[in-house]
Design an enzyme around this catalytic site. Sequence first.
Site, PDB file in Angstrom:
ATOM      1  N   ASP A 101       0.854  -1.171   0.000  1.00  0.00           N
ATOM      2  CA  ASP A 101       0.000   0.000   0.000  1.00  0.00           C
ATOM      3  C   ASP A 101       0.899   1.234   0.000  1.00  0.00           C
ATOM      4  O   ASP A 101       2.122   1.114  -0.103  1.00  0.00           O
ATOM      5  CB  ASP A 101      -0.987  -0.031   1.181  1.00  0.00           C
ATOM      6  CG  ASP A 101      -0.337   0.170   2.548  1.00  0.00           C
ATOM      7  OD1 ASP A 101       0.901   0.338   2.645  1.00  0.00           O
ATOM      8  OD2 ASP A 101      -1.088   0.151   3.541  1.00  0.00           O
ATOM      9  N   CYS A 133       2.862  -3.126   4.204  1.00  0.00           N
ATOM     10  CA  CYS A 133       1.995  -2.017   4.608  1.00  0.00           C
ATOM     11  C   CYS A 133       2.666  -1.364   5.816  1.00  0.00           C
ATOM     12  O   CYS A 133       3.861  -1.578   6.041  1.00  0.00           O
ATOM     13  CB  CYS A 133       0.575  -2.491   4.910  1.00  0.00           C
ATOM     14  SG  CYS A 133       0.383  -3.606   6.307  1.00  0.00           S
ATOM     15  N   GLY A 134       1.944  -0.596   6.586  1.00  0.00           N
ATOM     16  CA  GLY A 134       2.552   0.075   7.734  1.00  0.00           C
ATOM     17  C   GLY A 134       3.084  -0.881   8.782  1.00  0.00           C
ATOM     18  O   GLY A 134       4.198  -0.717   9.271  1.00  0.00           O
ATOM     19  N   THR A 135       2.291  -1.899   9.141  1.00  0.00           N
ATOM     20  CA  THR A 135       2.713  -2.864  10.164  1.00  0.00           C
ATOM     21  C   THR A 135       2.897  -4.283   9.634  1.00  0.00           C
ATOM     22  O   THR A 135       3.485  -5.108  10.319  1.00  0.00           O
ATOM     23  CB  THR A 135       1.680  -2.951  11.301  1.00  0.00           C
ATOM     24  OG1 THR A 135       0.451  -3.439  10.760  1.00  0.00           O
ATOM     25  CG2 THR A 135       1.482  -1.600  11.990  1.00  0.00           C
TER      26      THR A 135
END
Length: 155
Positions: free
Chosen positions: A13, A70-72
């Site tokens: 993302d 993604c972020g995590t």
Amino acid sequence: MADKTKSIIIGADHLGLPLKTALKAHLIERGYPVEDIGVYTEDAVNYPEIAIKLSEKVASGEHERGILVCGTGIGMAITANKIPGVRAAVIHDAYSAERARASNDAQVACFGSLVIGVNTALKNLDIWLESEFAGGRSQPKVDMIKALDEKKMLK
């Protein structure tokens, strides 16, 4: 070790774009063919769209392994694991990278760009790529997971 004749699919993302770019360059440098399914800009996207597209290609056998960022890494892993035939694991350290393959036969590695540095991610990617499913005591557990997938597909 992953078969370098089969491509690896990668996707991210908008939060994962910088790390995805580094992971992709590393794979290409090591001789892996890579299919990049996006994203290519920092415009916001819904990560499940990327995770579903990648996971369906792994589940179909089009790709041996996949990488999601993604972020995590958590949201990508949750989504990927909803696709029958896919076992995705969040990888943030060397031990989980090795065990994701050896114990769980995970074909999809998920990384969190906001919680892991590039150098650590590259190291963990190499460990994951070089690890293989050990079978043994883990085989019945993975078989149980596969049975759940088959049950989902029959509905």
